[in-house]
Scaffold this motif. Structure first.
Motif, PDB file in Angstrom:
ATOM      1  N   GLU A  38       0.829  -1.203   0.000  1.00  0.00           N
ATOM      2  CA  GLU A  38       0.000   0.000   0.000  1.00  0.00           C
ATOM      3  C   GLU A  38       0.867   1.258   0.000  1.00  0.00           C
ATOM      4  O   GLU A  38       0.609   2.206  -0.735  1.00  0.00           O
ATOM      5  CB  GLU A  38      -0.920   0.000   1.217  1.00  0.00           C
ATOM      6  CG  GLU A  38      -1.846   1.191   1.275  1.00  0.00           C
ATOM      7  CD  GLU A  38      -2.752   1.158   2.495  1.00  0.00           C
ATOM      8  OE1 GLU A  38      -3.794   1.827   2.426  1.00  0.00           O
ATOM      9  OE2 GLU A  38      -2.428   0.490   3.481  1.00  0.00           O
ATOM     10  N   SER A  41       2.693   1.587  -3.428  1.00  0.00           N
ATOM     11  CA  SER A  41       1.716   1.964  -4.463  1.00  0.00           C
ATOM     12  C   SER A  41       1.332   3.435  -4.348  1.00  0.00           C
ATOM     13  O   SER A  41       1.210   4.133  -5.351  1.00  0.00           O
ATOM     14  CB  SER A  41       0.458   1.107  -4.362  1.00  0.00           C
ATOM     15  OG  SER A  41       0.744  -0.218  -4.705  1.00  0.00           O
ATOM     16  N   ALA A  42       1.142   3.900  -3.121  1.00  0.00           N
ATOM     17  CA  ALA A  42       0.794   5.310  -2.912  1.00  0.00           C
ATOM     18  C   ALA A  42       1.928   6.218  -3.364  1.00  0.00           C
ATOM     19  O   ALA A  42       1.697   7.264  -3.979  1.00  0.00           O
ATOM     20  CB  ALA A  42       0.457   5.550  -1.449  1.00  0.00           C
ATOM     21  N   VAL A  61       1.108  12.062  -0.082  1.00  0.00           N
ATOM     22  CA  VAL A  61       0.730  10.647  -0.083  1.00  0.00           C
ATOM     23  C   VAL A  61      -0.386  10.397   0.923  1.00  0.00           C
ATOM     24  O   VAL A  61      -0.160  10.449   2.125  1.00  0.00           O
ATOM     25  CB  VAL A  61       1.938   9.748   0.251  1.00  0.00           C
ATOM     26  CG1 VAL A  61       1.549   8.285   0.218  1.00  0.00           C
ATOM     27  CG2 VAL A  61       3.075  10.007  -0.713  1.00  0.00           C
ATOM     28  N   LEU A  63      -2.207   8.278   3.114  1.00  0.00           N
ATOM     29  CA  LEU A  63      -2.114   6.961   3.745  1.00  0.00           C
ATOM     30  C   LEU A  63      -2.796   7.020   5.105  1.00  0.00           C
ATOM     31  O   LEU A  63      -2.736   8.045   5.779  1.00  0.00           O
ATOM     32  CB  LEU A  63      -0.654   6.568   3.966  1.00  0.00           C
ATOM     33  CG  LEU A  63       0.129   6.118   2.750  1.00  0.00           C
ATOM     34  CD1 LEU A  63       1.617   6.029   3.099  1.00  0.00           C
ATOM     35  CD2 LEU A  63      -0.356   4.774   2.267  1.00  0.00           C
TER      36      LEU A  63
END
Length: 84
Positions: A38, A41-42, A61, A63
């Motif tokens: 994750e 990918s971010a 980003v 998250l």
């Protein structure tokens, strides 16, 4: 070292970096620091840019804050498969 997850993991990664850094350098660092799927990918979804401080990356980003026991969707799916 442990897998890096969420904002806390990203903060650990970027705090150890030299700036300025471009998107590719940040992604490479996350991969080398064992960032989870994750997080990486971010980072890959960020616009190509030069970043001049860790907070710029953290703002770029989206998250979730990491939580104890939080996992990526693929990790949750593997755990679910093991329960069956």
């Amino acid at each position: 070292m442990g897998v890096k997850r969420g904002v806390d993991g990203l903060r650990q990664i970027v705090d150890a970096m030299d700036f300025p850094a471009d998107k590719d350098a940040i992604v490479e660092r996350a991969l080398a620091a064992d960032g989870d799927e994750e997080l990486v990918s971010a980072l890959r979804a960020m616009p190509p840019a030069d970043f001049y401080e860790p907070n710029e990356v953290l703002r770029a980003v989206p998250l979730p804050e990491s939580e104890p026991g939080s996992h990526t969707e693929s990790a949750r799916a593997r755990e679910h498969d093991q329960e069956d």
